[in-house]
Design an enzyme around this catalytic site. Sequence first.
Site, PDB file in Angstrom:
ATOM      1  N   GLY A 280     -51.139-104.948  62.985  1.00  0.00           N
ATOM      2  CA  GLY A 280     -51.851-103.781  63.518  1.00  0.00           C
ATOM      3  C   GLY A 280     -52.589-103.101  62.388  1.00  0.00           C
ATOM      4  N   ARG A 317     -50.660 -88.464  60.240  1.00  0.00           N
ATOM      5  CA  ARG A 317     -49.841 -89.204  59.282  1.00  0.00           C
ATOM      6  C   ARG A 317     -49.407 -88.379  58.061  1.00  0.00           C
ATOM      7  NH1 ARG A 317     -51.147 -93.071  56.548  1.00  0.00           N
ATOM      8  NH2 ARG A 317     -49.178 -94.226  56.692  1.00  0.00           N
ATOM      9  N   CYS A 346     -52.664 -73.768  62.967  1.00  0.00           N
ATOM     10  CA  CYS A 346     -51.740 -72.707  62.577  1.00  0.00           C
ATOM     11  C   CYS A 346     -50.355 -73.276  62.247  1.00  0.00           C
ATOM     12  CB  CYS A 346     -51.646 -71.665  63.691  1.00  0.00           C
ATOM     13  SG  CYS A 346     -50.912 -70.121  63.170  1.00  0.00           S
ATOM     14  N   GLU A 347     -50.295 -74.113  61.221  1.00  0.00           N
ATOM     15  CA  GLU A 347     -49.067 -74.730  60.730  1.00  0.00           C
ATOM     16  C   GLU A 347     -49.226 -74.964  59.234  1.00  0.00           C
ATOM     17  OE1 GLU A 347     -46.270 -75.878  62.316  1.00  0.00           O
ATOM     18  OE2 GLU A 347     -46.833 -75.731  64.436  1.00  0.00           O
ATOM     19  N   TYR A 375     -53.228 -95.783  63.280  1.00  0.00           N
ATOM     20  CA  TYR A 375     -52.280 -94.679  63.475  1.00  0.00           C
ATOM     21  C   TYR A 375     -52.928 -93.349  63.110  1.00  0.00           C
ATOM     22  CZ  TYR A 375     -49.189 -98.621  63.860  1.00  0.00           C
ATOM     23  OH  TYR A 375     -48.628 -99.814  64.261  1.00  0.00           O
TER      24      TYR A 375
END
EC number: 4.1.1.20
Length: 424
Positions: A280, A317, A346-347, A375
Site C-alpha cells: 500500500g 499521521r 483547535c488542538e 494514509y
Amino acid sequence: MEHVVEKHRRDGLPATFDQVDLPALAAREGTPLYVYSAPALRQRVRALRQALSGLNAGIRYAVKANGNAAVLRLLAEEGAGADIVSAGELERALRAGIAAADIVFSGVGKSDAEIVLALEVGIGRFNIESRAELDSLQRIAAARGLMATAAVRINPDVDAQTHAKISTGKAENKFGVSIAEARGWFQARAQWPNVRLDGLHMHIGSQLLSLAPVREALARMAAFWKELEAAGHPIASIDVGGGLGVRYREGEQAPDAREYAAAIAQALAGFGGRILVEPGRWLVAEAGLLLSRVLLEKHGQERRFLVLDAAMNDLLRPTLYDAWHDIVRIDGGQASVRYDVVGPVCETGDTFATDRLLPPCAAGELVAILGAGAYAASMGSTYNSRPLPAEVLVDGDRYALVRRRQTLDELLAAELPATEWRRT
C-alpha cells in the site's frame, strides 16, 4: 522516484511538480490540495511487478492507503488487484475496474452484510482472522449455496520493529490467529464444507524499513505450509501481506523491491501455488504531496509558529503516530528559521512538525508536505467542520481534478433538524 522526492528534499520544491505549475495549480484549485504524480505511481508498481516476475505472484494493492478512484484505476491498469477491509473499499475497487477475482478481503471484523456482498460478487479470497469469522462465513455461504475460498491469517508473533500502533504481527495484537489454532482449523476443515480453506496469510505491520522481521515471519509461514502439505492439507495460495516502508526523512532507507522479492522466493522455494503481496504505502506514499498556504507566522513566548491552512483533519499521521513528513517551501530558499509548523484546528496536537528548519515563510506563501500519498487523504475527517480538501492527479504537463473540494453544504447535507420524532 528521484524526480519526485529526492531532488525536492535537497533543493526545496521547485515551482513545478512533474511539469505542472504548482502556484498556478494552487491558485486555480485552492489549498489545502493533495497532488499525486501518475508517473511516480506507475514507476513503483512496475518496479514491484518486475521484481516479482520470476514468481507466480500477484499484487493486491492495500486500498486503505489511498482509495481515490483515479489512483485505483491507474493501479488497476497496471495489473494490480486489491486488498480491501470494508464493503466501501470493495465497491471502490470494483468501480475502478478491478476484477472481483483479484480482490482479497482482510480485516478482523467483517460484518455479515459485508460477507454477503463479497460472496455475491465473487471475490477471490477471504483472509480469515478468527474462529467466529470462519463460522460466519460457513453459515452465510451455505445459506446461499456458495463456496467461499479462504486463507487463515497467521499471527507469527514477530516484532515488526515499527510504531506500536501499526504493528500487527505480535501475539498481543488483535490480528490473525496462532499457528496452533490454525493447525486445528485445517485438521477439522470438514466442519466448514462451504469454505475452501486452502490458503495462508500474514501481515506483521506497516512502515517496515528492515526486511529482517519479514524474513523471520516468512520462515515461520514456510515451515507451517510444509507441515500442512505433509499432513495432507494442500495450500493453493500464500499471501505474504504488505507493510514495506518508505523514506520519510533523512537517514531512512526503504526496502528495495528486488530484495523483498528475493526474500519471498528464498522462503517459499518449492511452493507451487499462487503468491500474493499486499503493498500500500510503498506504492503511493512518495507519489503524493499536500500543498498548503501559509496563513500567518506567529511569535510565541518560547516558540515560533508557522500556521498553515492545512490541519490535522487533512493529514492525521503526525498527530496520530508522531510521524515525520518533510516540509518544503515551494520556491526553495535558504533554511534559516526554526518553526513549529501547525494548523488552525483547535488542538495542540494539530502540529505537523516541531522545531523544523525552513526558509522564512510569509503569509500567502506555498509549502508542500511530502510523502502524503498514503494514509493521508484516506484518513481525513471534517473535524472543526472543515470540508475535505480537493485532490488532483498530475501526468506530465497536465492535471485532472480527481476529487473536488467538499462544500460546507455537502458536509452538512446529512444532518437533520429534530422535527420528525419516532418511537421504537
